[in-house]
Design a protein around this motif. Structure first.
Motif, short mmCIF file in Angstrom:
data_model
loop_
_atom_site.label_atom_id
_atom_site.label_comp_id
_atom_site.label_asym_id
_atom_site.label_seq_id
_atom_site.Cartn_x
_atom_site.Cartn_y
_atom_site.Cartn_z
N HIS A 110 -34.17 4.29 60.55
CA HIS A 110 -33.65 3.39 59.34
C HIS A 110 -32.32 3.33 59.08
O HIS A 110 -32.07 2.38 58.20
CB HIS A 110 -34.46 4.31 58.43
N LEU A 111 -31.32 3.75 60.02
CA LEU A 111 -30.00 3.75 59.57
C LEU A 111 -29.51 2.43 59.64
O LEU A 111 -28.69 1.82 58.78
CB LEU A 111 -29.00 4.71 60.32
N PRO A 112 -29.89 1.56 60.93
CA PRO A 112 -29.30 0.27 60.85
C PRO A 112 -29.98 -0.51 59.91
O PRO A 112 -29.30 -1.48 59.54
CB PRO A 112 -29.76 -0.20 62.26
N LEU A 113 -31.14 -0.23 59.55
CA LEU A 113 -31.98 -1.05 58.45
C LEU A 113 -30.98 -1.04 57.27
O LEU A 113 -30.95 -1.85 56.43
CB LEU A 113 -33.18 -0.42 58.30
N ALA A 114 -30.36 0.47 57.00
CA ALA A 114 -29.80 0.52 55.69
C ALA A 114 -28.42 -0.33 55.85
O ALA A 114 -28.27 -1.15 54.64
CB ALA A 114 -29.15 1.94 55.42
N ALA A 115 -27.82 -0.48 56.79
CA ALA A 115 -26.68 -1.38 57.11
C ALA A 115 -27.09 -2.71 56.75
O ALA A 115 -26.18 -3.54 56.36
CB ALA A 115 -26.22 -1.29 58.37
N GLY A 116 -28.38 -3.09 57.34
CA GLY A 116 -28.62 -4.65 57.12
C GLY A 116 -28.89 -5.02 55.66
O GLY A 116 -28.60 -5.98 55.19
#
Lengths: 327, 328
Positions: free
Chosen positions: A122-128
């Motif tokens: 989920h960390l790249p989702l947070a970035a997005g």
């Protein structure tokens, strides 16, 4: 920003108690096979972290995303315990229609983008999500919880680095509960001061916070929000906490292997006990009110269980194939 | 007025450019898409035209390229994320498969992921084992994402527009071998030439055998058909365009007419596009089958560097001709 008057503090207490009641009930239901999904990761012990962090959010504007230990986040945000419990049981009234289960709670209304079960996924989702806030200049920030275990994988590196390059408005909070599944943090991280990883990404290292102290958590995340609002990009906080029900409730070996350590945390660092003590010191007449709150939360959870067990299971072909795609 | 001819890279560029002008939410992100002007020049001139906000160079970080596009799409943007080549998208498998493809279903429709993942694909030019894949079937294995690969400029233009406008996550692969390949553009210059998702195309009608293929396979099939026509064999060529959704109607209709099939794929033979089509045809058209279904695929090896070994490993028109002759 929430004002720290008595009403606010009492509400924090209520949220923490609700979460504890909910989680311990889930544990019971799991042992009775009334919750049947294999994975159940309980938030007991970590309540101050979710509650104190979320208290800084403007719900519906700011964003939040987390890993699989997500019940406490959903409850603190104000999702209805009935729909959460129905999701635990895989019923049609579950918050994800019974398709997600314990690890995949979410609420569009609360900008709660979900609990995710691939460590770090989920960390790249947070970035997005933060990119959208920056792109559309909404002034919102994203709180992204990160397990200490996730801080060792590639997603963490790539996501925090990108957040550093793009100055994304994310408050990354490492939930250091001492273990990535069964491996102690110091056996998995080359440098156990996990917050120091911020330096490598050019984001602000905000150090550690006592994750059992809700006031400290609140203040730390408040300071983080000020930084993010000023347009200076991401921050990294490391919260020190502990999980009472192991990695997941199916991990029986946990209880015996770490019994002493667990007892120590429960005895001296329980976030609800500590906060109640604080409230009782501050407001001499508050004990009765707090007792009532505990009783109310028990009732709310009982009603959630009743609601969930009366909700039907999805069992049609139509339900099976619904929402694979946007039609 | 005769339609313009454009190489496929320019057709893709035009589609992307027009969609970015049409919709402020559309932006591109990926390695070298901006200052470098795009590794394959599909985003040539974009950073000058749209600025760094909408043309976002990323670090060499495929996991976050994939995952950040998912998050941005969930939150309301319409990212077109570029993987320089599909080989590097293997690093983003989790973001694509476990997240892009599953989030809509996992949360029972609460979130949508309108992201397009572009990637150059294909074999050849002695790019060697790790840079030589055409692995669309891996991605098409999973429900929740659409997967396509165009065979010509007009299709590339209409399919990319369709992909950007659709609300589902889409893996859009582009054969490196076709980027410079010129082809006529659609007569429709309104900016709204949008091909339907999941619809194949009968490139050439015939009666004796159906060749089912996509992307660069169409070119091999056309050359094979010309050779075969000299021997009086009438070949029908079907360009599927989309691996998911798969246009089974067009497959079954063609097969029921010709009763014979050769499946041409640039990808590997095991658990492949060819396997899937052969299975579907025998399940649904068994009574129409006059011969075994043949497959022309890449050789079942990691691709070697050396020129002649590489040519041996790749499909081509001659191999398609040989396969057809085995069942005619």
């Amino acid at each position: 920003m929430a004002r720290l008057n008595r009403e606010t503090l009492v509400d924090w207490y209520r949220q923490m108690v609700l979460t504890r009641e909910f989680e311990e009930t889930c544990y019971q239901l799991y042992t009775e096979k009334r919750i049947t999904g294999v994975y159940l990761h309980l938030y007991s012990g970590q309540e101050a972290l979710g509650t104190g962090a979320i208290a800084n959010m403007e719900i519906g504007k700011d964003h939040i995303i987390t890993a699989y230990r997500d019940h406490g986040i959903a409850l603190c945000l104000g999702m209805d315990p009935k729909n959460i419990m129905a999701e635990m049981m895989g019923r049609v009234d579950g918050s994800s229609g019974g398709k997600g289960g314990s690890m995949h709670l979410a609420s569009r209304k609360h900008n709660f983008w979900g609990g995710y079960a691939i460590v770090g996924g989920h960390l790249p989702l947070a970035a997005g999500i933060a990119l959208e806030a920056q792109y559309n200049e909404t002034g919102a920030f994203v709180i992204s919880f990160v397990g200490d275990g996730a801080s060792n994988n590639g997603y963490f590196h790539e996501s925090l680095n990108l957040a550093g390059v793009w100055d994304l408005p994310v408050i990354w909070i490492i939930v250091n509960n001492g273990f990535g599944m069964g491996t102690a943090t110091d056996r998995a991280a080359g440098n156990v001061n996990l917050h120091e990883r911020a330096i490598g990404y050019g984001i602000k290292d905000m150090g550690r916070v006592d994750g059992q102290d809700i006031l400290a958590v609140y203040e730390k995340v408040n300071e983080a929000a000020q930084h993010v609002w000023s347009g200076k990009g991401s921050v990294l906080i490391e919260a020190i906490t502990y999980r009472y029900r192991g990695h997941g409730v199916s991990d029986k070996q946990y209880d015996s292997a770490f019994a002493e350590e667990l007892a120590e945390w429960k005895e001296n660092k329980d976030p609800i006990v500590l906060f109640r003590r604080h409230l009782e010191d501050k407001y001499k007449d508050i004990s009765g009110e707090l007792d009532d709150i505990v009783a109310e939360q028990k009732k709310i959870v009982e009603e959630a269980v009743e609601f969930a067990e009366n909700s039907p299971f999805p069992d049609t072909e139509e339900q099976l194939y619904a929402n694979v795609y946007v039609e | 007025m005769a339609a313009r001819n454009l190489p496929m890279r320019e057709a893709l560029r035009l589609a992307l450019l027009e969609e970015m002008h049409r919709d402020e939410r559309v932006f591109v992100m990926g390695e070298e898409v901006g200052v470098w002007q795009g590794t394959h020049r599909v985003t040539r001139g974009f950073i000058e035209e749209f600025g760094e906000k909408r043309v976002r160079d990323t670090p060499i970080s495929e996991m976050v390229i994939g995952g950040a596009a998912v998050g941005a799409a969930m939150a309301g943007l319409r990212p077109v994320a570029e993987f320089m080549t599909i080989n590097f998208a293997f690093l983003a498998l989790d973001a694509l498969i476990n997240h892009a493809a599953k989030i809509h279903y996992m949360f029972d429709g609460m979130f949508t992921v309108p992201a397009v993942f572009r990637a150059a694909t294909g074999w050849g030019d002695q790019a060697t084992a790790t840079h030589s894949h055409m692995p669309e079937p891996i991605f098409a294995h999973f429900p929740g994402m659409y997967v396509c690969s165009p065979s010509n400029s007009a299709d590339a233009y209409g399919m990319l527009k369709a992909s950007i406008r659709d609300d589902n996550p889409i893996l859009f692969t582009e054969s490196i071998g076709l980027y410079s390949h010129p082809g006529p553009m659609p007569e429709d210059e309104s900016g709204d030439y949008v091909l339907p998702i999941g619809k194949g195309n009968v490139v050439q009608e015939g009666t004796d055998v159906s060749i089912f293929t996509y992307a660069r396979g169409v070119e091999w099939a056309k050359r094979a058909a010309r050779t075969l026509s000299e021997d009086g064999v009438s070949v029908e060529i079907v360009d599927l365009r989309w691996l998911r959704p798969l246009d089974t109607d067009i497959i079954f209709e063609s097969f029921r007419k010709t009763n014979r099939a050769v499946i041409v794929e640039e990808s590997l033979p095991m658990y492949s596009f060819g396997s899937e089509l052969a299975a579907q045809i025998q399940e649904h058209c068994f009574d129409y089958m006059d011969a075994p279904i043949k497959r022309v695929s890449a050789a079942d090896v990691p691709l070697p560097y050396s020129k002649y070994l590489e040519l041996m490993a790749l499909p081509d028109a001659d191999k398609v001709v040989a396969a057809v002759k085995e069942i005619i």
